[in-house]
Enzyme design. Sequence first.
Site, PDB file in Angstrom:
ATOM      1  N   ARG A 124      -5.138 -22.492  17.935  1.00  0.00           N
ATOM      2  CA  ARG A 124      -4.484 -21.317  18.709  1.00  0.00           C
ATOM      3  C   ARG A 124      -3.138 -21.145  18.354  1.00  0.00           C
ATOM      4  NH1 ARG A 124      -7.885 -23.717  22.821  1.00  0.00           N
ATOM      5  NH2 ARG A 124      -9.786 -22.573  22.626  1.00  0.00           N
ATOM      6  N   LYS A 146       3.925  -9.577  12.192  1.00  0.00           N
ATOM      7  CA  LYS A 146       2.407  -8.987  11.814  1.00  0.00           C
ATOM      8  C   LYS A 146       1.884  -9.793  10.910  1.00  0.00           C
ATOM      9  CE  LYS A 146       2.855  -4.205  13.167  1.00  0.00           C
ATOM     10  NZ  LYS A 146       2.750  -2.653  12.719  1.00  0.00           N
ATOM     11  N   GLU A 188       9.291   0.171   0.165  1.00  0.00           N
ATOM     12  CA  GLU A 188       9.879  -0.147   1.645  1.00  0.00           C
ATOM     13  C   GLU A 188      11.317  -0.115   1.960  1.00  0.00           C
ATOM     14  OE1 GLU A 188       7.089  -0.272   3.690  1.00  0.00           O
ATOM     15  OE2 GLU A 188       5.500  -1.576   2.816  1.00  0.00           O
ATOM     16  N   LYS A 230      14.993  -3.737  11.045  1.00  0.00           N
ATOM     17  CA  LYS A 230      13.684  -4.030  11.215  1.00  0.00           C
ATOM     18  C   LYS A 230      13.638  -5.025  12.591  1.00  0.00           C
ATOM     19  CE  LYS A 230       8.949  -5.560  10.294  1.00  0.00           C
ATOM     20  NZ  LYS A 230       7.826  -5.676   9.274  1.00  0.00           N
ATOM     21  N   GLU A 240       4.157  -3.036  19.379  1.00  0.00           N
ATOM     22  CA  GLU A 240       3.872  -1.734  18.791  1.00  0.00           C
ATOM     23  C   GLU A 240       3.577  -0.993  19.928  1.00  0.00           C
ATOM     24  OE1 GLU A 240       3.027  -1.480  14.690  1.00  0.00           O
ATOM     25  OE2 GLU A 240       1.909   0.170  15.094  1.00  0.00           O
ATOM     26  N   ARG A 244       8.007   0.927  17.464  1.00  0.00           N
ATOM     27  CA  ARG A 244       7.722  -0.040  16.049  1.00  0.00           C
ATOM     28  C   ARG A 244       6.675   0.979  15.104  1.00  0.00           C
ATOM     29  NH1 ARG A 244       6.362  -6.412  15.214  1.00  0.00           N
ATOM     30  NH2 ARG A 244       6.208  -6.400  13.097  1.00  0.00           N
ATOM     31  N   ASN A 248       5.711   2.536  10.306  1.00  0.00           N
ATOM     32  CA  ASN A 248       4.772   2.773   9.488  1.00  0.00           C
ATOM     33  C   ASN A 248       4.796   4.053   8.867  1.00  0.00           C
ATOM     34  OD1 ASN A 248       2.885   0.423   9.811  1.00  0.00           O
ATOM     35  ND2 ASN A 248       2.758   1.139  11.942  1.00  0.00           N
ATOM     36  N   HIS A 251       2.542   5.202   5.983  1.00  0.00           N
ATOM     37  CA  HIS A 251       1.473   4.042   5.721  1.00  0.00           C
ATOM     38  C   HIS A 251       0.096   4.393   6.063  1.00  0.00           C
ATOM     39  CE1 HIS A 251       5.009   1.425   5.295  1.00  0.00           C
ATOM     40  NE2 HIS A 251       4.176   0.128   5.046  1.00  0.00           N
ATOM     41  N   HIS A 255      -2.059   3.593   3.422  1.00  0.00           N
ATOM     42  CA  HIS A 255      -3.299   2.615   3.570  1.00  0.00           C
ATOM     43  C   HIS A 255      -4.829   3.217   3.306  1.00  0.00           C
ATOM     44  CE1 HIS A 255      -1.126  -0.069   6.947  1.00  0.00           C
ATOM     45  NE2 HIS A 255      -0.799  -0.274   5.500  1.00  0.00           N
ATOM     46  N   HIS A 268       0.656  -1.872  -2.931  1.00  0.00           N
ATOM     47  CA  HIS A 268       0.972  -1.456  -1.356  1.00  0.00           C
ATOM     48  C   HIS A 268       2.190  -0.442  -1.526  1.00  0.00           C
ATOM     49  CE1 HIS A 268       1.334  -1.424   2.881  1.00  0.00           C
ATOM     50  NE2 HIS A 268       2.476  -1.906   2.744  1.00  0.00           N
TER      51      HIS A 268
HETATM   52  P1  NAD Z   1       1.775  -9.625  -3.086  1.00  0.00           P
HETATM   53  O1  NAD Z   1       2.203 -10.785  -2.166  1.00  0.00           O
HETATM   54  O2  NAD Z   1       0.346  -9.519  -3.531  1.00  0.00           O
HETATM   55  O3  NAD Z   1       2.783  -9.788  -4.212  1.00  0.00           O
HETATM   56  C1  NAD Z   1       2.637  -9.267  -5.499  1.00  0.00           C
HETATM   57  C2  NAD Z   1       2.502  -9.829  -6.816  1.00  0.00           C
HETATM   58  O4  NAD Z   1       3.747 -10.570  -7.092  1.00  0.00           O
HETATM   59  C3  NAD Z   1       1.349 -10.791  -6.708  1.00  0.00           C
HETATM   60  O5  NAD Z   1       0.806 -10.881  -7.920  1.00  0.00           O
HETATM   61  C4  NAD Z   1       2.247 -12.069  -6.705  1.00  0.00           C
HETATM   62  O6  NAD Z   1       1.498 -13.346  -7.126  1.00  0.00           O
HETATM   63  C5  NAD Z   1       3.481 -11.837  -7.265  1.00  0.00           C
HETATM   64  N1  NAD Z   1       4.542 -12.553  -6.983  1.00  0.00           N
HETATM   65  C6  NAD Z   1       5.138 -12.758  -5.686  1.00  0.00           C
HETATM   66  N2  NAD Z   1       6.411 -13.220  -6.088  1.00  0.00           N
HETATM   67  C7  NAD Z   1       6.660 -13.498  -7.382  1.00  0.00           C
HETATM   68  C8  NAD Z   1       7.887 -13.987  -7.985  1.00  0.00           C
HETATM   69  N3  NAD Z   1       8.839 -14.409  -7.288  1.00  0.00           N
HETATM   70  N4  NAD Z   1       7.851 -14.098  -9.483  1.00  0.00           N
HETATM   71  C9  NAD Z   1       6.505 -13.717 -10.106  1.00  0.00           C
HETATM   72  N5  NAD Z   1       5.487 -13.179  -9.475  1.00  0.00           N
HETATM   73  C10 NAD Z   1       5.463 -13.021  -7.980  1.00  0.00           C
HETATM   74  O7  NAD Z   1       2.173  -8.226  -2.470  1.00  0.00           O
HETATM   75  P2  NAD Z   1       3.690  -7.605  -1.848  1.00  0.00           P
HETATM   76  O8  NAD Z   1       4.085  -6.429  -2.342  1.00  0.00           O
HETATM   77  O9  NAD Z   1       4.708  -8.799  -1.703  1.00  0.00           O
HETATM   78  O10 NAD Z   1       3.101  -7.556  -0.257  1.00  0.00           O
HETATM   79  C11 NAD Z   1       2.306  -6.665  -0.239  1.00  0.00           C
HETATM   80  C12 NAD Z   1       1.413  -6.965   1.172  1.00  0.00           C
HETATM   81  O11 NAD Z   1       2.251  -7.097   2.117  1.00  0.00           O
HETATM   82  C13 NAD Z   1       0.318  -6.046   1.476  1.00  0.00           C
HETATM   83  O12 NAD Z   1      -0.764  -6.782   1.978  1.00  0.00           O
HETATM   84  C14 NAD Z   1       0.835  -5.260   2.779  1.00  0.00           C
HETATM   85  O13 NAD Z   1      -0.363  -5.015   3.793  1.00  0.00           O
HETATM   86  C15 NAD Z   1       1.576  -6.330   3.474  1.00  0.00           C
HETATM   87  N6  NAD Z   1       2.872  -6.050   4.501  1.00  0.00           N
HETATM   88  C16 NAD Z   1       2.862  -6.672   5.499  1.00  0.00           C
HETATM   89  C17 NAD Z   1       3.675  -6.237   6.263  1.00  0.00           C
HETATM   90  C18 NAD Z   1       3.772  -6.852   7.782  1.00  0.00           C
HETATM   91  O14 NAD Z   1       4.890  -6.688   8.758  1.00  0.00           O
HETATM   92  N7  NAD Z   1       3.104  -7.964   8.053  1.00  0.00           N
HETATM   93  C19 NAD Z   1       4.663  -5.332   5.922  1.00  0.00           C
HETATM   94  C20 NAD Z   1       4.627  -4.694   4.798  1.00  0.00           C
HETATM   95  C21 NAD Z   1       3.499  -5.175   3.728  1.00  0.00           C
HETATM   96  N1  GLY Z   2       5.619  -2.986   8.484  1.00  0.00           N
HETATM   97  C1  GLY Z   2       5.011  -2.621   9.915  1.00  0.00           C
HETATM   98  C2  GLY Z   2       5.721  -3.411  10.966  1.00  0.00           C
HETATM   99  O1  GLY Z   2       6.198  -4.544  10.484  1.00  0.00           O
HETATM  100  O2  GLY Z   2       5.444  -3.120  12.099  1.00  0.00           O
END
Ligand code: NAD
Ligand code: GLY
Length: 362
Positions: A124, A146, A188, A230, A240, A244, A248, A251, A255, A268
């Site tokens: 939990r 998130k 972003e 942020k 949110e 917040r 998005n 987004h 999405h 993304h």
């Molecule tokens: P990702 O984590 O898939 O990374 C992108 C690619 O880069 C992958 O192939 C990874 O293996 C590679 N990689 C990562 N770091 C590297 C490095 N230093 N050197 C070489 N390769 C590397 O994608 P992302 O763009 O980082 O994140 C996208 C995700 O984040 C989505 O799932 C999205 O929904 C999520 N997201 C979440 C929030 C949140 O608030 N939680 C906000 C925005 C996006």
């Molecule tokens: N990326 C949207 C949030 O963190 O709320």
Amino acid sequence: MTTVIEVGLPARRYPIRIGTGLLDAAATWRDAIRGGHALIVSDSHVAPLYAQRLRDALARASGTPIHCEAVTLPAGEAHKDLDTASKVLDALAQLGATRDACVLALGGGMVGDIAGFAAACWMRGIDFVQFPTTLLAMVDSSVGGKTGVDHPSGKNLIGAFHQPRAVFADLDTLATLPGRELRAGLAEVVKTACIGDAGFFAWLEAHADALLARDVDALTHAIATCCRFKAGVVVRDEREAGERALLNFGHTFGHAIETETGYDTLLHGEAVAIGMLLAARLSIRLGMADEADAQRLQVLLERFGLPTTVPRGVDAGALFARMRLDKKNRADMLRLILWRGIGRAEIVDDVDPAAVRAVMQG
Ligand code: NAD
Ligand code: GLY
């Protein structure tokens, strides 16, 4: 030099440290681990580059020894699902992780979201620390708590709010990030400026080349500006209930495009770039904003090498159906984040579906 930004939530205050050499400097992050167990969660691209360095640094750190193991997930958004999250839970079970264990999320947003979700579920809720290695994760996903995974019917539909204990953004890791991923992260960054900082938008226009060249000072300024922005939003509206949702911007469209194209066509950040432009165009159609700002946005996105049109063959009706399952919607009402111009995003309820469809059809 390290830049530190505090996320000042009442129940959990935590630092975001932005700098170089952080992975190896366990003295800066060892104290974030409270118990005797740590699990490094990474993916198949990042683990071979950086996981051992994190382990070695932890082994060298002074203090009570920590039993540290690592789990490597398959890379890519297509694997951001419950099956992959289960692998992290299995690894925690194998480690014998107790309530004081800590998950170290080493990777991009995909790793951070899954590792954080597993940490939120195990017993939990156990601690987790973010070591973002993509620009996108440094400016957005590692901050704010998130966490979650995708469902075949939509992005991030399964998840939990769970704040990290700390975030360590080591700029050295960006040296190995593929160019396309860097550009997706810049989407972003542009988003932050679009939502609430016209001055930062102008700064991005002036420093686009430095950012693309991975200039450390420019990247530090961009990451710190996004994290500060942020952090402010998250502190005012962690769950949110209102403001917040502005984060998005782009987004809901993005999405839907990601889901419709199967998570393996567009990154993304690329889908968000297209989504932001659609939001700007919809704002013009609804009489909220003028053409000039949408034009500036398009030019900046194009300078960053980002896509600005819906991929060929993607059906507008199917996209619209996907948008109806967005978490921001209430009952039959379509809620979107639109803008009145650069730096002035707004939550708009009950958007006319015909206008949305028309914008998507271009
Ligand atoms: P990702 O984590 O898939 O990374 C992108 C690619 O880069 C992958 O192939 C990874 O293996 C590679 N990689 C990562 N770091 C590297 C490095 N230093 N050197 C070489 N390769 C590397 O994608 P992302 O763009 O980082 O994140 C996208 C995700 O984040 C989505 O799932 C999205 O929904 C999520 N997201 C979440 C929030 C949140 O608030 N939680 C906000 C925005 C996006
Ligand atoms: N990326 C949207 C949030 O963190 O709320």
